[in-house]
Enzyme design. Sequence first.
Site, PDB file in Angstrom:
ATOM      1  N   PHE A 118      -6.055   9.484  -4.930  1.00 14.48           N
ATOM      2  CA  PHE A 118      -5.675   8.738  -3.525  1.00 14.48           C
ATOM      3  C   PHE A 118      -4.636   7.761  -3.993  1.00 14.48           C
ATOM      4  O   PHE A 118      -4.442   7.481  -5.015  1.00 14.48           O
ATOM      5  CB  PHE A 118      -6.890   7.769  -2.821  1.00 14.48           C
ATOM      6  CG  PHE A 118      -7.095   8.363  -1.689  1.00 14.48           C
ATOM      7  CD1 PHE A 118      -7.250   9.688  -1.408  1.00 14.48           C
ATOM      8  CD2 PHE A 118      -7.286   7.594  -0.580  1.00 14.48           C
ATOM      9  CE1 PHE A 118      -7.771  10.113  -0.168  1.00 14.48           C
ATOM     10  CE2 PHE A 118      -7.758   8.231   0.656  1.00 14.48           C
ATOM     11  CZ  PHE A 118      -7.775   9.232   0.829  1.00 14.48           C
ATOM     12  N   GLN A 231      -1.802  -2.642   8.442  1.00 13.96           N
ATOM     13  CA  GLN A 231      -1.245  -1.224   7.750  1.00 13.96           C
ATOM     14  C   GLN A 231      -0.767  -0.175   8.740  1.00 13.96           C
ATOM     15  O   GLN A 231      -1.315   0.136   9.611  1.00 13.96           O
ATOM     16  CB  GLN A 231      -2.689  -1.055   6.794  1.00 13.96           C
ATOM     17  CG  GLN A 231      -2.070   0.379   6.235  1.00 13.96           C
ATOM     18  CD  GLN A 231      -3.303   0.730   4.930  1.00 13.96           C
ATOM     19  OE1 GLN A 231      -4.353   1.378   5.396  1.00 13.96           O
ATOM     20  NE2 GLN A 231      -2.885   0.250   4.056  1.00 13.96           N
ATOM     21  N   HIS A 233      -0.086   3.592   8.255  1.00 13.25           N
ATOM     22  CA  HIS A 233      -0.223   4.882   7.730  1.00 13.25           C
ATOM     23  C   HIS A 233       1.001   5.733   7.675  1.00 13.25           C
ATOM     24  O   HIS A 233       1.716   5.842   8.728  1.00 13.25           O
ATOM     25  CB  HIS A 233      -1.307   5.595   8.076  1.00 13.25           C
ATOM     26  CG  HIS A 233      -1.900   6.634   7.030  1.00 13.25           C
ATOM     27  ND1 HIS A 233      -1.381   7.676   6.887  1.00 13.25           N
ATOM     28  CD2 HIS A 233      -3.127   6.539   6.646  1.00 13.25           C
ATOM     29  CE1 HIS A 233      -2.145   8.550   5.895  1.00 13.25           C
ATOM     30  NE2 HIS A 233      -3.250   7.615   5.644  1.00 13.25           N
ATOM     31  N   LEU A 243      -4.090  11.027  12.570  1.00 13.39           N
ATOM     32  CA  LEU A 243      -3.785  10.701  11.370  1.00 13.39           C
ATOM     33  C   LEU A 243      -3.934  11.899  10.523  1.00 13.39           C
ATOM     34  O   LEU A 243      -4.687  13.129  10.771  1.00 13.39           O
ATOM     35  CB  LEU A 243      -4.922   9.721  10.700  1.00 13.39           C
ATOM     36  CG  LEU A 243      -4.785   9.595   9.228  1.00 13.39           C
ATOM     37  CD1 LEU A 243      -3.918   8.657   8.930  1.00 13.39           C
ATOM     38  CD2 LEU A 243      -6.103   9.377   8.612  1.00 13.39           C
ATOM     39  N   GLU A 246      -4.330  10.765   3.734  1.00 14.91           N
ATOM     40  CA  GLU A 246      -3.973  10.705   2.506  1.00 14.91           C
ATOM     41  C   GLU A 246      -4.258  11.656   1.542  1.00 14.91           C
ATOM     42  O   GLU A 246      -3.660  12.194   0.587  1.00 14.91           O
ATOM     43  CB  GLU A 246      -4.126   9.499   1.777  1.00 14.91           C
ATOM     44  CG  GLU A 246      -3.365   8.804   0.825  1.00 14.91           C
ATOM     45  CD  GLU A 246      -3.577   7.303   0.452  1.00 14.91           C
ATOM     46  OE1 GLU A 246      -3.109   6.659   1.393  1.00 14.91           O
ATOM     47  OE2 GLU A 246      -4.067   6.911  -0.432  1.00 14.91           O
ATOM     48  N   ARG A 277       0.201   2.611   0.469  1.00 10.60           N
ATOM     49  CA  ARG A 277       0.578   3.262   1.681  1.00 10.60           C
ATOM     50  C   ARG A 277       1.792   2.376   2.213  1.00 10.60           C
ATOM     51  O   ARG A 277       2.751   2.818   2.799  1.00 10.60           O
ATOM     52  CB  ARG A 277      -0.483   2.668   2.772  1.00 10.60           C
ATOM     53  CG  ARG A 277      -1.349   3.969   2.402  1.00 10.60           C
ATOM     54  CD  ARG A 277      -2.617   3.669   3.595  1.00 10.60           C
ATOM     55  NE  ARG A 277      -3.519   4.843   3.232  1.00 10.60           N
ATOM     56  CZ  ARG A 277      -4.944   5.135   3.606  1.00 10.60           C
ATOM     57  NH1 ARG A 277      -5.267   4.051   4.560  1.00 10.60           N
ATOM     58  NH2 ARG A 277      -5.597   5.989   3.388  1.00 10.60           N
ATOM     59  N   HIS A 346      -2.390   1.606  11.474  1.00  9.13           N
ATOM     60  CA  HIS A 346      -3.609   2.428  10.966  1.00  9.13           C
ATOM     61  C   HIS A 346      -4.794   1.511  10.793  1.00  9.13           C
ATOM     62  O   HIS A 346      -5.945   1.922  11.058  1.00  9.13           O
ATOM     63  CB  HIS A 346      -3.235   3.083   9.799  1.00  9.13           C
ATOM     64  CG  HIS A 346      -4.481   4.064   9.227  1.00  9.13           C
ATOM     65  ND1 HIS A 346      -5.027   4.990   9.755  1.00  9.13           N
ATOM     66  CD2 HIS A 346      -4.944   4.082   7.675  1.00  9.13           C
ATOM     67  CE1 HIS A 346      -6.020   5.443   9.111  1.00  9.13           C
ATOM     68  NE2 HIS A 346      -5.965   4.897   8.041  1.00  9.13           N
ATOM     69  N   TYR A 347      -4.479   0.302  10.150  1.00  9.75           N
ATOM     70  CA  TYR A 347      -5.353  -0.363   9.753  1.00  9.75           C
ATOM     71  C   TYR A 347      -5.262  -1.978   9.892  1.00  9.75           C
ATOM     72  O   TYR A 347      -4.357  -2.403   9.632  1.00  9.75           O
ATOM     73  CB  TYR A 347      -5.708  -0.078   8.139  1.00  9.75           C
ATOM     74  CG  TYR A 347      -6.976  -0.940   7.755  1.00  9.75           C
ATOM     75  CD1 TYR A 347      -8.460  -0.301   8.173  1.00  9.75           C
ATOM     76  CD2 TYR A 347      -7.189  -2.208   7.034  1.00  9.75           C
ATOM     77  CE1 TYR A 347      -9.714  -0.837   7.569  1.00  9.75           C
ATOM     78  CE2 TYR A 347      -8.272  -2.851   6.802  1.00  9.75           C
ATOM     79  CZ  TYR A 347      -9.603  -2.044   6.937  1.00  9.75           C
ATOM     80  OH  TYR A 347     -10.419  -2.750   6.461  1.00  9.75           O
ATOM     81  N   ARG A 381      -4.205  -2.396   1.960  1.00  9.10           N
ATOM     82  CA  ARG A 381      -5.436  -1.900   1.724  1.00  9.10           C
ATOM     83  C   ARG A 381      -5.231  -0.730   1.154  1.00  9.10           C
ATOM     84  O   ARG A 381      -4.198   0.066   1.479  1.00  9.10           O
ATOM     85  CB  ARG A 381      -6.150  -1.780   3.033  1.00  9.10           C
ATOM     86  CG  ARG A 381      -7.267  -0.521   2.583  1.00  9.10           C
ATOM     87  CD  ARG A 381      -8.113  -0.514   3.912  1.00  9.10           C
ATOM     88  NE  ARG A 381      -7.637   0.544   5.008  1.00  9.10           N
ATOM     89  CZ  ARG A 381      -7.945   1.745   5.083  1.00  9.10           C
ATOM     90  NH1 ARG A 381      -8.967   2.362   4.315  1.00  9.10           N
ATOM     91  NH2 ARG A 381      -7.371   2.631   5.825  1.00  9.10           N
TER      92      ARG A 381
END
Lengths: 570, 237
Positions: A118, A231, A233, A243, A246, A277, A346-347, A381
């Site tokens: 990842f 975040q 993405h 999404l 990843e 990211r 995304h986050y 993250r």
Amino acid sequence: MHKCNVLVVGGGLAGLQAAIDAKEAGMDVIVISKLHPIRSHSGAAQGGVNASLANNPAGKDDNAERHAFDTIKGSDYLADQDAVEIMTAAAPGLIYQLEHWGCPFSRSEDGRIAQRPFGGAGFPRTCFGADKTGHYILQTLYEQVVKNNIQILSEWMVVSLIVDEGVCHGVVALDMQTGRLETIEAQAIIMATGGGGRMYGRSSNAFTSTGLGMALAYWAGAPLKDMEFVQFHPTTIIGKNILMTEGCRGEGGHLVNKNKERFMQKYAPSKMELAPRDIVSRSIQTEINEGRGFSDPVSGGFVHLDIRHLGSAKIKERLPGVRDICLDFLGLDPIDEPIPIQPGQHYTMGGIDTNKDAATEVKGLYAAGECACVSVHGANRLGGNSLLETLVFGRRAGQSAAKYVAGLSDRIFTKNTLADAHKRQEFRLNKLCRQSGTKNPYQIRDELNLTLDDKVGIYRTEADMKKALTKVKKLKQQFEKIKPAGTDTRLNYNLIWILELEGNLDVAEVLVKGALARQESRGSHSRLDFTKRDDGNWLKHTIGKSSKEGAVLSYRPAKITKYQPQERKY
Amino acid sequence: MATFHIFRFDPTKDKTIRFDRFEVPDKKGLTVLDGLYYILENLDGSLAFRSSCRAGVCGSCAMHINGQYRLSCTTSVKPLGKNVTIRPLAHLPVLKDLVVDLTNFFRHYEKIKPYLITNDQPPKKEFIQQPAQRKKIESLIDCILCGACYGSCPVAAGEPNYLGPHALLKAARFIFDSRDTNDRERINLINHNLGVFRCHTIFNCQQVCPKKIDPSEAIARMKMKTVWSKLRGFFGS
Ligand SMILES: Cc1cc2nc3c(=O)[nH]c(=O)nc-3n(C[C@H](O)[C@H](O)[C@H](O)COP(=O)(O)OP(=O)(O)OC[C@H]3O[C@@H](n4cnc5c(N)ncnc54)[C@H](O)[C@@H]3O)c2cc1C
Ligand code: FES
């Protein structure tokens, strides 16, 4: 009226893990959730969860310390290093526990849990179940909740926390099915309400991932931390911004611009598509801004995510969910065609300020999962670390809350506190249902979404963010004059979305203020007018506290144990 | 423009059901869920329907759309033609409009002991499970409990206590999991006339499942297994 020792708000991974552990510690536990737990957004997580199991031959030298280092470097050194070390050390044990509870992880040839590479990780460290990891883990935890007979109040939406003299005593919630307001008395409350992605328009998050949960804590006096770190993405499909994990790149997918170049070569020559990211999202945005992307009249600029070379068999085995999404929402098969993608919110790295035991500043109030900020993600993250965070800090929240309750001597408030809180919420709801306003709440939401997308996105400037702040303040005023939701509170989704909006507006204000104040570029916060990271002035967390005049900011240094900040190169 | 005809009923107020008509403007990629939101936000704020992920993974939005149970968020309006007729999931009490009471649905799920049971002391690390063993549960674990299969099942229509395809599928997910050691009890939980033997293999569930799972095949496999275990019991092995 319901009563319990520990009340968990939220039925996603963090909430269910917290509930299981509080119950295990002998507590009487209730989970209250606006969605049936199984519907929580955790179930949408695709790619996987990190733990240094060292199962993959390429990761045989992996360990918790390397996991910690990657996480801290990935965070652009803003993560609290002691909290990160706790998380990475606890990771393998929690993954094994899930496996013992039946979680169907994908397997390697030798029958052990498979691990894939990842972004931003030195080793293949991400455990996964195909591209449905969140779904499998959520099912598994829910199964344990059923097994442990934990009471669930499903489709109950918390609208206020009850705090008296700095101690939290329970919540007021709307039972969506009956339309009645109910008070729940609890000795400890754990917030596990997930992220607030839907403050933005282009977001990979569920419609229900709003800022309300964070706002509840904020209104109750618990500050929010590092909200400016959002975040984006790199790979969400154009249009609906769903999404593409990843894992697509972990399995070997490429990012390609309209000149057919694998442009990551220019930006992160060693890690390529598997750089963290923030870096990949900025690279894509730069390609688009400089005219090397494609463009769609409605959805804007995009580039291609190409997984065709992985071949049909691997795509069907490892990325079946991704393929279904492409078929359902784009009408294309990624086995035959590249996928049009663009970065999307995304986050939420920021959240309710907690310490490493998941405690907030308000006594009896805890928080875990995406709504909380410990901080283990700092300014950016790493993929696969947030499912892990929900488990580790969900558990710690459950255990800390139980310990706190066990140590309480007597009840320390009068019954009036609960009754007063109930009355106040009744008044508020009544106003929202009957006032004589005219402003369309969905228009306010759309304007908020657009403002954050355009002005507080991947690249930020002072001028843009000043405009955003003015706009958010204006929208807050307009909220006071919204058209009422209709007087019947039973399954009144109009009312529910209005309540969500109110939370979003206040949390967005903290976000924009924090971003405007932070005069540096760090992780996901990337300013065109302050392009360098500034450790001298900004190696610190933003703390946003609610006041009559709106959010007030202060700062707290990030905790460094053994990793001194270095330049971040991939 | 697409015309949505939507089932409306509020048991606390209405004596009868009705269908309301709404005109929804076309948009590229418009889904049925997009249409419902358009109506809620612009035409009728009292419309009740569930949704969350808008990506076909949370299971909130199953409903009956133009003759078939499906997820509203993954169903495009275009192939449905100009008219979209929507009803709630069947065999469950309507709470309001498209929102049904799933209490009974989840009660069935709870009856089959929906959690892994192992007599073995778990190992220090993970249980070893070969890829071939995992393959046996591969599609069974993808169920999102949306209720489309249950709504489409004529047996569930006639017998509210029938466990239903969703709960039986969940049982299969443990029965065929190499780590679960509780076969005997599990089989007792489904081996009765409200369990596997109630299924008349009508295959509706297989046709409607938005995750392309085949509960009827899993039920058939479990029937075989129950018969075998009975025979084994009979011959005393
Ligand atoms: C599409 C997608 C894919 C992802 N993939 C990965 C991945 O592969 N790996 C990874 O590590 N991370 C991933 N993430 C991130 C990760 O999934 C989330 O951060 C995590 O699941 C959040 O879990 P949670 O328990 O904190 O919140 P959630 O799962 O969002 O749960 C929130 C809960 O709170 C309840 N709730 C909220 N507000 C209220 C209220 N006011 N009253 C009552 N209840 C309330 C909701 O009903 C819900 O049950 C992904 C995220 C997305 C969006
Ligand atoms: S909204 Fe989640 S499945 Fe449709």
